[in-house]
Design an enzyme around this catalytic site. Structure first.
Site, PDB file in Angstrom:
ATOM      1  N   LYS B  79       0.847  -1.200   0.000  1.00 39.73           N
ATOM      2  CA  LYS B  79       0.000   0.000   0.000  1.00 39.73           C
ATOM      3  C   LYS B  79       0.881   1.248   0.000  1.00 39.73           C
ATOM      4  O   LYS B  79       1.916   1.284   0.678  1.00 39.73           O
ATOM      5  CB  LYS B  79      -0.881  -0.027   1.260  1.00 39.73           C
ATOM      6  CG  LYS B  79      -1.952   1.060   1.327  1.00 39.73           C
ATOM      7  CD  LYS B  79      -2.805   0.890   2.595  1.00 39.73           C
ATOM      8  CE  LYS B  79      -3.915   1.904   2.688  1.00 39.73           C
ATOM      9  NZ  LYS B  79      -4.725   1.706   3.922  1.00 39.73           N
ATOM     10  N   SER B 154      -9.642   1.550   3.037  1.00 39.62           N
ATOM     11  CA  SER B 154      -8.782   2.332   2.167  1.00 39.62           C
ATOM     12  C   SER B 154      -7.730   1.515   1.437  1.00 39.62           C
ATOM     13  O   SER B 154      -7.152   1.987   0.472  1.00 39.62           O
ATOM     14  CB  SER B 154      -8.077   3.425   2.975  1.00 39.62           C
ATOM     15  OG  SER B 154      -7.204   2.835   3.929  1.00 39.62           O
ATOM     16  N   SER B 178      -9.716  -0.813   7.255  1.00 36.95           N
ATOM     17  CA  SER B 178      -9.139  -0.590   5.933  1.00 36.95           C
ATOM     18  C   SER B 178      -8.415  -1.774   5.316  1.00 36.95           C
ATOM     19  O   SER B 178      -8.040  -1.725   4.146  1.00 36.95           O
ATOM     20  CB  SER B 178      -8.202   0.617   5.959  1.00 36.95           C
ATOM     21  OG  SER B 178      -8.954   1.806   5.901  1.00 36.95           O
TER      22      SER B 178
END
Lengths: 481, 485
Positions: B79, B154, B178
């Site tokens: 990420k 996210s 997330s």
């Protein structure tokens, strides 16, 4: 007419001279000297994603100061974020302590004139220093070498009632920090900074009136000047029917005046909240005890020891211990064989005079304690007199050379040869019959004049004491004869 | 032999170990698939092809020297909130456009030490604030099961990259759900470790007391392997706990004998998509089949989780994001004065959701409001934590849904922040309590969209969570389905 008294509290920011910074392993350096932005890392430049780690040494230094100031060292410690935007604050918040400071409820004893007073210490807490801004033309540069240096904020109670007390507090606190070895006390390097909170009230009143806060006072001299000015300013405001407004002020070194800072800078809401990146720090009682045992001798204890052990006057002892380097110098001189009282006189007299004239601290002078003792020994042995010794010290101070060497080279040795002096004494008596008559006629005060003639003749090198004695004997013999 | 991009870590390792495939081949296959498919999915913000092949060659060389680790030569995605030295790290924000960190996050350093290969950095909601990855300042990531839908967020890029076979596994971060929510919406495994289990050093902070790094994988075994690699105390993160790291794969067993599983009545909320509730209830029945003892439990402060989260997280974020001022890194918008430069830099650099949360947090911490908002939220947070502690006195695990719905349509909730916030209503409390949770595939809805089962364990209870997840996974075949791309 109303007599006013000031009510003053001080906040002192002291950098803790640990090896590394408060929350990272960057070296703590002299930020007035180091190449800008050389002693930085991802943590102290607040790169995204970095985290702080508490410096154990800084915590221990803070504990030492807390203990030296008779504070309670709190078991539960929590760091907090203090938010504000400024380019010298890389994270946009300063990690500080807020609700749970490391030390609280202490006191510091100060001496002003003949009296001593206790000034309360409200709290002492750890935080990190900011970087520095340099303004060049119409833009600014940021140096982050200082960002993250451990800082101890020491907050007094509003217990001071005069400028003299403020100065005594500042000097005493500085001395303690230096004695503890946590700060070198050199204010020109910005390692010690003051803020004064000042209000006034009619003498005898117990009320606390609106105060102003003077920030960024970087020397004791500025602190004293600013405080004196601000007290007078507030008195004038009140006397002319006005009211003191609560505000943050700056001090203009050039004009010697305090001035309100612009509204923007004082409208801060710091939005403190507990620092989530650092779990609470628990300081065990064992740890406190361990640090307590490691505390070095502090100024008050040393002063008492100087009085007890060396028979010094309170006055001399106070002066000698005020600066740790001076006290160390003094003790080194004693270790080299100097007499306690005589060395004290030389240090606080001639040496201080020379230092003041040259603007030097004792650490910067070229006269080693052993050299001073050597000089004193020459006086004691009668090889030179006191006045010559002062001249020799001046040369030593300038050149760093030894006393004996200077005396020899310049032929300054005292004439103590009684036969040589006898010749001079006889000559002066023979050449000044009128003065001799006056003396014999009752003006015994002329003895000094006779001695002076010989001293002039010998360019001050005659042993004045011997000459004095010779004249007295010779003239009295004439009276009887 | 199956397609190289279908392999789990475990399978890839077996092939690498036997010399049937090289890391270079494996990496190349993924890079080619990224080239072919990611134009549609948009899971990556940065693909580090050259560096990936260098790392793959290095891994092959290490293996040739006789070295072996479960991750040696395995290509992963990270990420974009995790710092990677010299490789652009944006957090999905314009304010970090072009930012190349001078250091690498501890979790990635650990993976690299084991020889993992980095394929690139994945898309995300800006600063991890969002539940759909639509808040990325760069691209909209699409759900591999239905490209008209969001992948969740996210960590939507990470979840999509794993579901779409664009990485063997990925690292995401979970502040309020997330990792678990996008894992659920993309039909992969997502583990949020306990707070303090994995170092946060190098994770660009959103909410420091909630953030945690965790794996997104295609199997529970892979999640255990990834956790083995990244867990442990880090002297650079004072909130990482010095608790021994067990071998998480050793805990994996195909049965649930002796495990007590709690079902919180508060987690089957009104408005939940019926297919989600049905799939999760069926999964709980399956846990019972596997030997688990099922009990109803109560988490009475569940309703408070959402408001507490939206005070605590933005408050921390408001301070964490203060460093983005254009002074030291990132784009600077030079304006008339210093203050105006700040205003313009931040005004143009941050997107609307980030600004909203900075304002929320700033307000919650302001003089006069602190006690009523932030402090009170912290007190209620303690109650939420106690709810779980009490529940874990009666049960070993809690089973419940991850997300009230399956993947929603792109654009559907973007204009309605409250509706978007509800996506995380079943995951937030785990972060507030600092405990661990996993999302594993447990079915599909009427539109063939994946549904996730959430298994929650106590702090540092990852072993039992993984064991239960593994037992369930082994007794079902939801995880074997592959999105058609």
């Amino acid at each position: 007419m109303i007599e006013y008294e000031p009510v003053i509290g001080l906040e002192v920011h002291a950098e803790l001279l640990t090896r590394s910074k408060m929350f990272c392993s960057c070296a703590v350096v002299d930020s007035t000297e180091a190449e800008p932005n050389r002693y930085v890392c991802p943590v102290c430049t607040a790169q995204p994603g970095v985290l702080p780690v508490i410096n154990r040494q800084a915590v221990e230094y803070a504990m030492m100061v807390g203990l030296a100031l008779n504070c309670t060292i709190n078991e539960f410690n929590q760091f907090a974020r203090k938010s504000y935007f400024y380019p010298d604050l890389p994270k946009g918040y300063q990690i500080s302590q807020y609700e749970h400071p490391l030390a609280s409820n202490g006191w510091l004893e100060i001496e002003v004139g003949d009296s001593t007073r206790r000034i309360g210490i409200r709290r002492a807490h750890l935080e990190e220093d900011t970087g520095k801004l340099f303004h060049v033309g119409d833009h600014s540069l940021v140096d982050l070498n200082r960002a993250g240096v451990p800082l101890l904020e020491i907050v007094s109670e509003p217990d001071m009632r005069s400028v003299e007390e403020v100065e005594a507090y500042a000097r005493k606190l500085r001395a303690i920090l230096v004695y503890l070895g946590v700060n070198h006390g050199d204010m020109s390097k910005g390692v010690l900074r003051f803020e004064a909170n000042i209000s006034i009230r009619p003498r005898g009143s117990e009320e606390l009136n609106t105060r102003t806060e003077i920030k960024n006072l970087n020397s004791i001299r500025s602190l004293v000047r600013a405080t004196r000015y601000e007290i007078q300013r507030q008195i004038e405001v009140v006397e002319s029917g006005g009211q003191v407004v609560q505000q943050t002020m700056g001090f203009d070194e050039d004009t010697g005046r305090t001035q309100a800072q612009r509204g923007k800078e004082q409208a801060h809401d710091y939005r403190y909240f507990p620092e989530p990146d650092l779990p609470p720090l628990h300081i065990s009682r064992e740890w406190v005890a361990e640090i307590g045992e490691r505390l070095p001798e502090l100024p008050d204890a040393r002063r008492e020891r100087f009085i007890q052990e060396f028979g010094l006057s309170l006055q001399d002892a106070v002066v000698l211990v005020a600066d740790k380097a001076v006290a160390d110098y003094y003790e080194a001189a004693l270790a080299a064989g100097g007499d306690p009282k005589i060395v004290a006189n030389w240090v606080t007299g001639e040496l201080f005079r020379l230092m003041n004239t040259a603007g030097l601290e004792i650490g910067g002078i070229r006269v080693a304690p052993e050299a001073l003792v050597e000089l004193i020994a020459l006086v004691e042995a009668g090889k030179i007199n006191n006045n010559t010794a002062k001249e020799v010290l001046e040369i030593m101070f300038e050149t760093g050379r030894g006393a004996e060497e200077i005396v020899e080279e310049r032929g300054l040795a005292q004439i103590s040869d009684s036969s040589a002096l006898e010749v001079l004494v006889e000559r002066v008596i023979a050449e000044n019959p009128q003065q001799v008559q006056k003396y014999l006629g009752g003006k015994e005060g002329l003895l000094g004049w006779f001695v002076g003639q010989v001293m002039r003749e010998t360019k001050g090198q005659a042993n004045a004491q011997m000459v004095n004695e010779m004249f007295r004997k010779r003239l009295e013999a004439l009276r009887e004869g | 032999m199956s397609d190289l991009t279908d392999l789990t870590i475990e399978e890839a390792h077996a092939l690498l170990q036997r010399g049937e495939v090289s890391s270079v081949e494996l990496t190349q296959a993924h890079l080619e698939r990224i080239e072919a498919v990611d134009g549609l999915i948009r899971s990556y913000l940065t693909v580090t092809a050259g560096q990936a092949l260098d790392q793959a060659r290095a891994a092959d060389a290490r293996r040739a020297e006789g070295e072996d680790t479960p991750l040696l030569g395995v290509p992963l995605s990270y990420k974009d909130v995790l710092c990677t030295r010299g490789v652009q790290t944006t957090c999905g924000s314009r304010i970090l456009e072009g930012y190349r960190p001078p250091y690498t996050a501890t979790a990635i350093e650990k993976l690299e030490a084991l020889g993992a290969v980095m394929l690139g950095k994945t898309n995300m909601d800006e600063f991890a604030m969002g539940s759909s990855t639509e808040n990325s300042a760069y691209v909209v990531t699409r759900n591999p099961w239905d490209t008209e839908r969001v992948p969740g967020g996210s960590s939507g890029g990470s979840a999509a990259s794993v579901a779409a076979r664009l990485a063997v596994a990925s690292l995401g971060t979970d502040t309020g759900g997330s990792i678990r929510q996008p894992a659920s919406l993309c039909g992969v495994v997502g583990l949020k470790p306990s707070y303090g289990r994995v170092s946060r050093y190098g994770l660009v902070a959103f909410a420091s007391s909630l953030d945690q790094i965790g794996p997104l994988t295609r199997s529970v075994t892979d999640a255990a392997l990834m956790l083995n690699a990244i867990a442990g105390h880090d002297p650079r993160d004072s909130t990482s706990m010095n608790v021994e790291v067990p071998d998480y794969t050793a805990a994996l067993r195909a049965d649930m004998q002796g495990l007590r599983v709690g079902v919180p009545r508060e987690y089957f909320i009104e408005g939940m998509q019926p297919a989600v509730e049905a799939a999760v209830r069926a999964a709980i029945d399956q846990l019972a089949e596997l030997g688990a003892e099922i009990r109803e439990v109560s988490l009475p402060h569940t309703d408070a989780a959402l408001p507490v989260y939206y005070l605590v997280a933005p408050a921390e974020a408001s301070a964490n994001l203060a460093r983005f001022d254009g002074v030291r890194y990132g784009p600077r918008v030079v304006a008339g004065s210093m203050w105006e430069t700040y205003r313009q830099t931040r005004g143009q650099g941050f997107g609307p959701e980030v600004k909203r949360r900075i304002m929320l947090g700033t307000y919650a911490l302001s003089a006069g409001y602190y006690d009523a908002y932030y402090l009170k939220a912290q007190k209620v947070r303690t109650l939420i934590k106690q709810d779980f502690e009490q529940a874990f006195e009666q049960v070993d695990l809690i089973a419940c849904p991850v997300s009230p719905t399956t993947a929603f349509r792109i654009g559907e909730r973007i204009d309605d922040p409250l509706q978007m916030y509800l996506s995380d209503v079943l995951t937030l409390a785990v972060n507030l309590a600092g405990i661990c949770g996993i999302s594993i595939p447990c079915g599909f809805d009427e539109n063939d969209l994946p549904i996730g089962l959430q298994l929650i364990g106590p702090a540092f209870g990852e072993e039992q969570v993984l064991r239960a997840a593994y037992a369930y996974e082994q007794s079902t075949d939801w995880h074997t389905r592959v999105p058609a791309l």
